[in-house]
Design a protein around this motif. Structure first.
Motif, PDB file in Angstrom:
ATOM      1  N   LEU A 198       0.829  -1.202   0.000  1.00  0.00           N
ATOM      2  CA  LEU A 198       0.000   0.000   0.000  1.00  0.00           C
ATOM      3  C   LEU A 198       0.869   1.260   0.000  1.00  0.00           C
ATOM      4  O   LEU A 198       0.557   2.253  -0.668  1.00  0.00           O
ATOM      5  CB  LEU A 198      -0.928   0.006   1.214  1.00  0.00           C
ATOM      6  N   HIS A 199       1.964   1.211   0.730  1.00  0.00           N
ATOM      7  CA  HIS A 199       2.817   2.392   0.873  1.00  0.00           C
ATOM      8  C   HIS A 199       3.721   2.607  -0.341  1.00  0.00           C
ATOM      9  O   HIS A 199       3.749   3.693  -0.928  1.00  0.00           O
ATOM     10  CB  HIS A 199       3.661   2.256   2.133  1.00  0.00           C
ATOM     11  N   THR A 200       4.451   1.564  -0.734  1.00  0.00           N
ATOM     12  CA  THR A 200       5.498   1.760  -1.722  1.00  0.00           C
ATOM     13  C   THR A 200       5.035   1.601  -3.163  1.00  0.00           C
ATOM     14  O   THR A 200       5.574   2.255  -4.062  1.00  0.00           O
ATOM     15  CB  THR A 200       6.666   0.797  -1.467  1.00  0.00           C
ATOM     16  N   ILE A 201       4.064   0.750  -3.409  1.00  0.00           N
ATOM     17  CA  ILE A 201       3.583   0.548  -4.771  1.00  0.00           C
ATOM     18  C   ILE A 201       2.405   1.458  -5.077  1.00  0.00           C
ATOM     19  O   ILE A 201       2.341   2.088  -6.128  1.00  0.00           O
ATOM     20  CB  ILE A 201       3.188  -0.924  -5.009  1.00  0.00           C
ATOM     21  N   GLU A 202       1.481   1.578  -4.147  1.00  0.00           N
ATOM     22  CA  GLU A 202       0.282   2.382  -4.401  1.00  0.00           C
ATOM     23  C   GLU A 202       0.374   3.813  -3.877  1.00  0.00           C
ATOM     24  O   GLU A 202      -0.482   4.645  -4.174  1.00  0.00           O
ATOM     25  CB  GLU A 202      -0.949   1.688  -3.798  1.00  0.00           C
ATOM     26  N   GLY A 203       1.403   4.122  -3.084  1.00  0.00           N
ATOM     27  CA  GLY A 203       1.664   5.503  -2.702  1.00  0.00           C
ATOM     28  C   GLY A 203       0.819   6.052  -1.569  1.00  0.00           C
ATOM     29  O   GLY A 203       0.770   7.275  -1.366  1.00  0.00           O
ATOM     30  N   PHE A 204       0.170   5.204  -0.794  1.00  0.00           N
ATOM     31  CA  PHE A 204      -0.587   5.685   0.358  1.00  0.00           C
ATOM     32  C   PHE A 204       0.374   6.044   1.491  1.00  0.00           C
ATOM     33  O   PHE A 204       1.383   5.358   1.704  1.00  0.00           O
ATOM     34  CB  PHE A 204      -1.562   4.607   0.859  1.00  0.00           C
ATOM     35  N   ASP A 205       0.056   7.105   2.238  1.00  0.00           N
ATOM     36  CA  ASP A 205       0.870   7.428   3.397  1.00  0.00           C
ATOM     37  C   ASP A 205       0.397   6.604   4.599  1.00  0.00           C
ATOM     38  O   ASP A 205      -0.575   5.846   4.508  1.00  0.00           O
ATOM     39  CB  ASP A 205       0.847   8.932   3.694  1.00  0.00           C
ATOM     40  N   HIS A 206       1.095   6.747   5.711  1.00  0.00           N
ATOM     41  CA  HIS A 206       0.797   5.891   6.865  1.00  0.00           C
ATOM     42  C   HIS A 206      -0.608   6.114   7.417  1.00  0.00           C
ATOM     43  O   HIS A 206      -1.266   5.159   7.845  1.00  0.00           O
ATOM     44  CB  HIS A 206       1.853   6.100   7.951  1.00  0.00           C
ATOM     45  N   ASP A 207      -1.085   7.340   7.402  1.00  0.00           N
ATOM     46  CA  ASP A 207      -2.448   7.610   7.869  1.00  0.00           C
ATOM     47  C   ASP A 207      -3.477   6.942   6.962  1.00  0.00           C
ATOM     48  O   ASP A 207      -4.485   6.390   7.436  1.00  0.00           O
ATOM     49  CB  ASP A 207      -2.713   9.118   7.919  1.00  0.00           C
ATOM     50  N   GLN A 208      -3.233   6.988   5.656  1.00  0.00           N
ATOM     51  CA  GLN A 208      -4.167   6.355   4.724  1.00  0.00           C
ATOM     52  C   GLN A 208      -4.143   4.838   4.858  1.00  0.00           C
ATOM     53  O   GLN A 208      -5.190   4.186   4.804  1.00  0.00           O
ATOM     54  CB  GLN A 208      -3.814   6.772   3.293  1.00  0.00           C
ATOM     55  N   ILE A 209      -2.952   4.286   5.042  1.00  0.00           N
ATOM     56  CA  ILE A 209      -2.842   2.837   5.251  1.00  0.00           C
ATOM     57  C   ILE A 209      -3.608   2.433   6.500  1.00  0.00           C
ATOM     58  O   ILE A 209      -4.311   1.425   6.526  1.00  0.00           O
ATOM     59  CB  ILE A 209      -1.371   2.414   5.377  1.00  0.00           C
ATOM     60  N   ALA A 210      -3.478   3.240   7.541  1.00  0.00           N
ATOM     61  CA  ALA A 210      -4.193   2.966   8.787  1.00  0.00           C
ATOM     62  C   ALA A 210      -5.708   2.940   8.544  1.00  0.00           C
ATOM     63  O   ALA A 210      -6.418   2.059   9.049  1.00  0.00           O
ATOM     64  CB  ALA A 210      -3.844   4.024   9.829  1.00  0.00           C
ATOM     65  N   ALA A 211      -6.204   3.901   7.753  1.00  0.00           N
ATOM     66  CA  ALA A 211      -7.637   3.948   7.461  1.00  0.00           C
ATOM     67  C   ALA A 211      -8.066   2.748   6.631  1.00  0.00           C
ATOM     68  O   ALA A 211      -9.144   2.167   6.859  1.00  0.00           O
ATOM     69  CB  ALA A 211      -7.977   5.244   6.723  1.00  0.00           C
ATOM     70  N   ILE A 212      -7.250   2.352   5.677  1.00  0.00           N
ATOM     71  CA  ILE A 212      -7.582   1.214   4.821  1.00  0.00           C
ATOM     72  C   ILE A 212      -7.600  -0.089   5.609  1.00  0.00           C
ATOM     73  O   ILE A 212      -8.502  -0.918   5.466  1.00  0.00           O
ATOM     74  CB  ILE A 212      -6.568   1.111   3.658  1.00  0.00           C
ATOM     75  N   MET A 213      -6.596  -0.282   6.451  1.00  0.00           N
ATOM     76  CA  MET A 213      -6.443  -1.548   7.161  1.00  0.00           C
ATOM     77  C   MET A 213      -7.136  -1.569   8.517  1.00  0.00           C
ATOM     78  O   MET A 213      -7.204  -2.606   9.170  1.00  0.00           O
ATOM     79  CB  MET A 213      -4.953  -1.857   7.337  1.00  0.00           C
ATOM     80  N   GLY A 214      -7.638  -0.405   8.966  1.00  0.00           N
ATOM     81  CA  GLY A 214      -8.316  -0.354  10.250  1.00  0.00           C
ATOM     82  C   GLY A 214      -7.373  -0.488  11.427  1.00  0.00           C
ATOM     83  O   GLY A 214      -7.698  -1.141  12.430  1.00  0.00           O
ATOM     84  N   ILE A 215      -6.195   0.148  11.310  1.00  0.00           N
ATOM     85  CA  ILE A 215      -5.203   0.102  12.381  1.00  0.00           C
ATOM     86  C   ILE A 215      -4.727   1.528  12.660  1.00  0.00           C
ATOM     87  O   ILE A 215      -5.145   2.470  11.998  1.00  0.00           O
ATOM     88  CB  ILE A 215      -3.993  -0.787  11.990  1.00  0.00           C
ATOM     89  N   GLY A 216      -3.832   1.714  13.638  1.00  0.00           N
ATOM     90  CA  GLY A 216      -3.286   3.027  13.926  1.00  0.00           C
ATOM     91  C   GLY A 216      -2.164   3.395  12.975  1.00  0.00           C
ATOM     92  O   GLY A 216      -1.513   2.519  12.396  1.00  0.00           O
ATOM     93  N   ALA A 217      -1.907   4.691  12.831  1.00  0.00           N
ATOM     94  CA  ALA A 217      -0.857   5.160  11.924  1.00  0.00           C
ATOM     95  C   ALA A 217       0.525   4.687  12.364  1.00  0.00           C
ATOM     96  O   ALA A 217       1.370   4.351  11.524  1.00  0.00           O
ATOM     97  CB  ALA A 217      -0.889   6.683  11.827  1.00  0.00           C
ATOM     98  N   ASP A 218       0.778   4.656  13.656  1.00  0.00           N
ATOM     99  CA  ASP A 218       2.073   4.183  14.153  1.00  0.00           C
ATOM    100  C   ASP A 218       2.278   2.710  13.816  1.00  0.00           C
ATOM    101  O   ASP A 218       3.383   2.291  13.448  1.00  0.00           O
ATOM    102  CB  ASP A 218       2.179   4.393  15.669  1.00  0.00           C
TER     103      ASP A 218
END
Length: 269
Positions: A105-125
């Motif tokens: 999600l981060h390196t291929i699709e370019g989502f930042d950590h906050d967006q990854i957190a929203a997609i996966m339902g986890i915290g940004a950290d």
């Protein structure tokens, strides 16, 4: 008005669908399996358009729907149909839970950590931690020989430097179809990194196909300014496709993923 809203939603979804399919294929390691998940996402959106229409970011919403389905299914990769696939699944069993998803999600699709957190339902950290863990685990898992097919000298040198810094051996760089086939015959690669438009107007796709016809299944990463030429849905597509301009992080992630999924006896785990 309702018809117009439906048309607008269809257009927004269609714009992002090729990249959802790219992600799904890279994640599952298999085009058919990845596309099956993409179809499941579309079916969910048709059944409940609010999953996407009520969200300000259509792309993020689509990936979030995907992850809901992916998680509920147990996050399986495709059934192994070859020894290569079986070994890849054995490698997968050793990865930290959810780390591969976060990395892609981060390196291929370019989502930042906050967006990854929203997609996966986890915290940004936690998302940031998973990305770091996955990168380290995958880069350490396999090493091999890499053939670069790229007609722009500066880009070829940059890619080679990145790959060698990861611990892989670059067998050479080819600028044309003929050079690529000759280099592969002289030193069989474990991975191919290829552009699709080469110096003499020959095709990197044709070069890769000829090499694969000689050596069988090898992992391939296409790096191109023309991704739409490969993301058509009309023929087998690469699981790993990087847009130009690329980042070092994208190259490192794709190489690790491709080696990981298609490792062979010639690679040193």
């Amino acid at each position: 008005m309702i018809a117009q809203e439906a048309s607008d939603l269809t257009s927004r979804v269609a714009r992002h669908l090729p990249y959802l399919r790219r992600y799904a294929r890279a994640l599952t390691g298999n085009q058919a399996s990845g596309d099956a998940y993409a179809v499941a996402v579309l079916e969910s959106v048709v059944a409940d358009p609010a999953l996407v229409s009520d969200h300000p970011d259509t792309r993020l919403a689509l990936f979030a729907v995907f992850h809901t389905i992916w998680s509920s299914s147990g996050a399986p990769v495709a059934e192994p149909d070859t020894g290569i696939s079986g070994r890849a699944q054995a490698h997968l069993a050793g990865l930290t839970h959810n780390s591969r998803e976060a990395l892609l999600l981060h390196t291929i699709e370019g989502f930042d950590h906050d967006q990854i957190a929203a997609i996966m339902g986890i915290g940004a950290d936690e998302a940031a931690h998973l990305v770091d863990v996955a990168r380290r685990e995958m880069e350490a898992s396999v090493r091999g020989a890499v053939l670069v097919i790229e007609d722009e000298a500066i880009i070829a040198m940059d890619i080679a430097d990145i790959v060698e810094a990861m611990g892989h051996r670059v067998t050479g760089n080819a600028r044309t179809h003929a050079e690529a086939v000759a280099l592969a015959a002289a030193d069989r690669p474990d991975l191919i990194l290829a552009d699709i438009q080469l110096a003499d107007n020959s095709s990197g796709i044709d070069a890769v196909n000829e090499i694969l016809s000689q050596f069988g299944d090898l992992p391939v990463i296409f790096i191109t300014a023309f991704p739409e030429r490969l993301l058509t849905g009309e023929r087998p597509e690469p699981a790993f496709l990087i847009n130009k301009p690329y980042t070092e992080e994208q190259i490192r992630s794709a190489v690790s993923q491709a080696m990981f999924f298609a490792s062979t006896e010639t690679l040193v785990a």
